[in-house]
Scaffold this motif. Sequence first.
Motif, mmCIF file in Angstrom:
data_model
loop_
_atom_site.group_PDB
_atom_site.id
_atom_site.type_symbol
_atom_site.label_atom_id
_atom_site.label_comp_id
_atom_site.label_asym_id
_atom_site.label_seq_id
_atom_site.Cartn_x
_atom_site.Cartn_y
_atom_site.Cartn_z
ATOM 1 N N UNK A 128 0.810 -1.216 0.000
ATOM 2 C CA UNK A 128 0.000 0.000 0.000
ATOM 3 C C UNK A 128 0.850 1.276 0.000
ATOM 4 N N UNK A 129 2.150 1.144 0.286
ATOM 5 C CA UNK A 129 3.012 2.318 0.399
ATOM 6 C C UNK A 129 3.632 2.660 -0.950
ATOM 7 N N UNK A 130 3.768 3.982 -1.176
ATOM 8 C CA UNK A 130 4.381 4.441 -2.402
ATOM 9 C C UNK A 130 5.884 4.663 -2.243
ATOM 10 N N UNK A 131 6.293 4.888 -1.017
ATOM 11 C CA UNK A 131 7.722 5.124 -0.780
ATOM 12 C C UNK A 131 8.077 4.654 0.632
ATOM 13 N N UNK A 142 12.203 -3.769 10.541
ATOM 14 C CA UNK A 142 12.114 -5.192 10.247
ATOM 15 C C UNK A 142 12.845 -5.545 8.962
ATOM 16 N N UNK A 143 12.786 -4.695 7.954
ATOM 17 C CA UNK A 143 13.444 -4.970 6.672
ATOM 18 C C UNK A 143 14.772 -4.223 6.531
ATOM 19 N N UNK A 144 15.229 -3.632 7.609
ATOM 20 C CA UNK A 144 16.474 -2.887 7.621
ATOM 21 C C UNK A 144 16.446 -1.726 6.651
ATOM 22 N N UNK A 145 15.249 -1.036 6.568
ATOM 23 C CA UNK A 145 15.135 0.159 5.755
ATOM 24 C C UNK A 145 15.400 1.421 6.574
ATOM 25 N N UNK A 146 15.825 1.272 7.774
ATOM 26 C CA UNK A 146 15.959 2.414 8.677
ATOM 27 C C UNK A 146 16.967 3.408 8.156
ATOM 28 N N UNK A 163 16.400 1.843 -1.900
ATOM 29 C CA UNK A 163 15.212 2.124 -2.699
ATOM 30 C C UNK A 163 14.944 0.988 -3.682
ATOM 31 N N UNK A 164 16.046 0.461 -4.190
ATOM 32 C CA UNK A 164 15.885 -0.651 -5.132
ATOM 33 C C UNK A 164 15.294 -1.864 -4.421
ATOM 34 N N UNK A 165 15.758 -2.162 -3.203
ATOM 35 C CA UNK A 165 15.214 -3.300 -2.452
ATOM 36 C C UNK A 165 13.737 -3.079 -2.141
ATOM 37 N N UNK A 166 13.405 -1.834 -1.809
ATOM 38 C CA UNK A 166 11.997 -1.542 -1.531
ATOM 39 C C UNK A 166 11.136 -1.790 -2.758
ATOM 40 N N UNK A 167 11.621 -1.320 -3.948
ATOM 41 C CA UNK A 167 10.831 -1.504 -5.162
ATOM 42 C C UNK A 167 10.697 -2.975 -5.536
ATOM 43 N N UNK A 168 11.791 -3.743 -5.334
ATOM 44 C CA UNK A 168 11.721 -5.187 -5.622
ATOM 45 C C UNK A 168 10.696 -5.852 -4.730
ATOM 46 N N UNK A 169 10.746 -5.515 -3.426
ATOM 47 C CA UNK A 169 9.810 -6.113 -2.480
ATOM 48 C C UNK A 169 8.381 -5.700 -2.812
ATOM 49 N N UNK A 170 8.197 -4.428 -3.163
ATOM 50 C CA UNK A 170 6.848 -3.942 -3.482
ATOM 51 C C UNK A 170 6.320 -4.601 -4.739
ATOM 52 N N UNK A 256 14.816 -22.994 -3.218
ATOM 53 C CA UNK A 256 14.536 -23.512 -4.559
ATOM 54 C C UNK A 256 13.074 -23.923 -4.725
ATOM 55 N N UNK A 257 12.469 -24.406 -3.680
ATOM 56 C CA UNK A 257 11.059 -24.828 -3.767
ATOM 57 C C UNK A 257 10.094 -23.686 -3.478
ATOM 58 N N UNK A 258 10.617 -22.468 -3.325
ATOM 59 C CA UNK A 258 9.773 -21.299 -3.033
ATOM 60 C C UNK A 258 10.165 -20.181 -3.989
ATOM 61 N N UNK A 259 9.703 -20.235 -5.258
ATOM 62 C CA UNK A 259 10.128 -19.235 -6.251
ATOM 63 C C UNK A 259 9.675 -17.830 -5.906
ATOM 64 N N UNK A 260 8.511 -17.673 -5.363
ATOM 65 C CA UNK A 260 8.039 -16.325 -5.014
ATOM 66 C C UNK A 260 8.899 -15.712 -3.924
ATOM 67 N N UNK A 261 9.371 -16.531 -3.013
ATOM 68 C CA UNK A 261 10.220 -16.023 -1.928
ATOM 69 C C UNK A 261 11.639 -15.782 -2.396
ATOM 70 N N UNK A 262 12.086 -16.555 -3.391
ATOM 71 C CA UNK A 262 13.478 -16.445 -3.830
ATOM 72 C C UNK A 262 13.794 -15.063 -4.358
ATOM 73 N N UNK A 263 12.775 -14.399 -4.982
ATOM 74 C CA UNK A 263 13.016 -13.075 -5.540
ATOM 75 C C UNK A 263 13.234 -12.016 -4.465
ATOM 76 N N UNK A 264 12.731 -12.259 -3.301
ATOM 77 C CA UNK A 264 12.887 -11.281 -2.195
ATOM 78 C C UNK A 264 13.727 -11.889 -1.059
#
Length: 777
Positions: A128-131, A142-146, A163-170, A256-264
């Motif tokens: 829901x967050x834009x930034x 929690x995600x070390x975005x501090x 910022x790149x990690x945030x965009x990947x996660x989003x 390897x058995x969790x492709x959606x999680x592997x990206x993040x």
Amino acid sequence: MAIFGHKHHKRSRSSRVSEIVSASTLLGRIGERLRNRGVLLRLFLCSLATILLVVGVKAWESPFRYRLNDYAPLGIQSRVDFEMIDEEETRRAREEAIALVPYVFQNDTTLLEDLVDELQSDLEEIAKSESLSDLTTETQAAFRFVASAAVTSTSEDADLETQQQFRVLKSAVTPENDGAVSRLDQVIDEFRSFVSPLVRLGRADPADLTTHEIELTHDIEIRSLQDAIPSTIAQASDVLLIEMLKDAGALGRAWESSPSLATIRPQLEEWLLQKTPFTLQYSAEATEQAKERAEALVPPVTDRYLAGDVLVSPGTRIDETSLAVLFAEYEQVERMIGLNERVIRVLTVLLMVIVLSVLIGYYLVHNEPRLIRSINRFSVFLIAVVSAVILGRLLSFDPARAEVIPLTVTVMVFAIAYNQVFATLIAFTLSLILTLSTVVDLGHFVLLMSVSTTAVMPLAQVSSRSKLIKVGFFTGATYFFVACGIEIISRQSINSIWLDREFLFDTLLGSGWCLAAGYLVAGNLPFVESAFGVVTDISLLEMSDVSDPLLQELVRRAPGTYNHSVAVATIGEAAADQIGANGLLVRVGAYFHDIGKMLKPEYFVENLTEGSESRHEHLAPAMSTLIIIGHVKDGVDLAKQHHLPQPIIDFIEQHHGTTLVEYFYHEASRKAGAEPDHQNDAQESSFRYPGPKPQSREAGVMMLADAVESASRTLSDPTPKRIESLVHSITMKRLLDGQFDDSSLTLSEIRTVEESLTKSLIGVYHGRIKYPQQRTA
């Protein structure tokens, strides 16, 4: 009327005589019963002591005769087949089993129940967050975005990587179309499966592992606090989250058995490290219990020996390992012995103790009857002997090997309390029993007997405590040289023993125990005197000081009695020394023997001044006799009030024995002859001292010294011939009266005492040259 009165008088007199005879008979019977009871009591004490000795030496078992560092010139072979537990190998096997026991951790899986929901909530917020600035502080942490929270997404200084990690996660949870919710659900579903190893194994605190020195390669047992979940064995590295997230870890293999999680993966790893609680708690109690169970399951490792196997090689010493093997063989032999053989052993030991007891009893009856007569002293004697045997046997084992202490202490005490011959007899008995109940070695018996004899020989008199220390030193020296001599004979070599450190150490230790025994006796000498009812020369020298308060009171109240006591002490000590008795004891006993006279000094002739009238002139002979005899009881009471030792009290009681108060007896007889109605007032028994008769040689000597010193003052012309006749007459009168029957004095000793007293009195009353008077003009 006179006839009837005379007949009535005869009848009353005959009835009184009958009553006296009946009373005498009754008293005789009572006395006989009491004597019989006394004999039975002494027999009971002897029987009890014998039983305690048999039990104390464990007569039903053969003694274990080997000790550490004993020399075995011919070696020792096994008598039977036996097995022995190898303590070292058993310990090693158990240590290995304990080392394999995993450390026990308790896993509280309830702490992870909200983990999936927390992740879903954080991801929904990101979707829901834009930034980054739109995220809450908790989500950023929690995600070390501090690190990027201080700047916005449009700022020129923004952290591009964050910022790149945030965009990947989003983008992972927010697809381009409107199906974002279904993509987030897919991530959550994969995450729920992904963290199942974490729920099963739990997470441990690295600090907890460090505190209990648990390495990463150590096995651990994970026990869930929820009973439905079985225990799991894993390595310590498997419960560290940072290790689990590595490619080889339980979570790292699940990417390897969790492709959606592997990206993040980087973002999710940071979130897990921050949000996953520690669910594992080390349980020291459960771990210790597991180790104890593992140790108990390991059977003992045993070595088997056959009959005839060499247990100790010839010409070597018994070390700790060999001693353990010998004891195992001894236990096997004991297990093979039947009941009949054990009964025979007990009977044999019992017979030996009875024989030794008879020998000691025979000596006591003939040489120390006072010890037999006193139940208290006899009981203390038996307790001392039994205690010496039991303590000696207990102290004979390694590492102390101090059986010489109770032996030496006991024989020294008996030498002080009684005499050297009796102490030597006890030394032989104790040495024999201790040897046969411990090592069963002739050399050891010779050693104990030599030590105890050395301890007894110098103790004829104890004039100072330092003498006891010297005796302990000489006893230790005897122990050292005799032990060396026995070892030389055993080895047939004189040079090897000086290089044998173990032998020299054991020998010096035994010598030290002998010296310690001397200090022990010296320090406890007052207790020895009190327990055995004796008084040593040390105490006698202290009591011989004329400044003693009781003697000073005697000087003040009865100076004549005091001078008489000093004179008796002087001549009595010399007489006692002539027959080898304790002259110092006689001297001190003489100082105090008449202290009872100070309560009524005016009734004793030595305290009357010239020209004064005797108070006995106005008293009946019987009353005068009671007063004269009463000084003995008064003296005993005074002695007890002033805590005088029992031997001095014995002198006060026995210095008159059961002798007759002759002057008042003859006076009563004279009056009875003149007045027929008072004939029964002159019975001899009423005019005798109550006794007892002298019970020792010293008391017998003092009785004679007291009698002749008093009688010599009545001589108007004390010539040597008259003094000799007086002393001889008094000596024979006491002898024929049976006053020396219980004193152990022989006729030759009585003769020697008589000669010494005569010589002393002649010296006291020697003549002097009469100087001529000067003529006046």
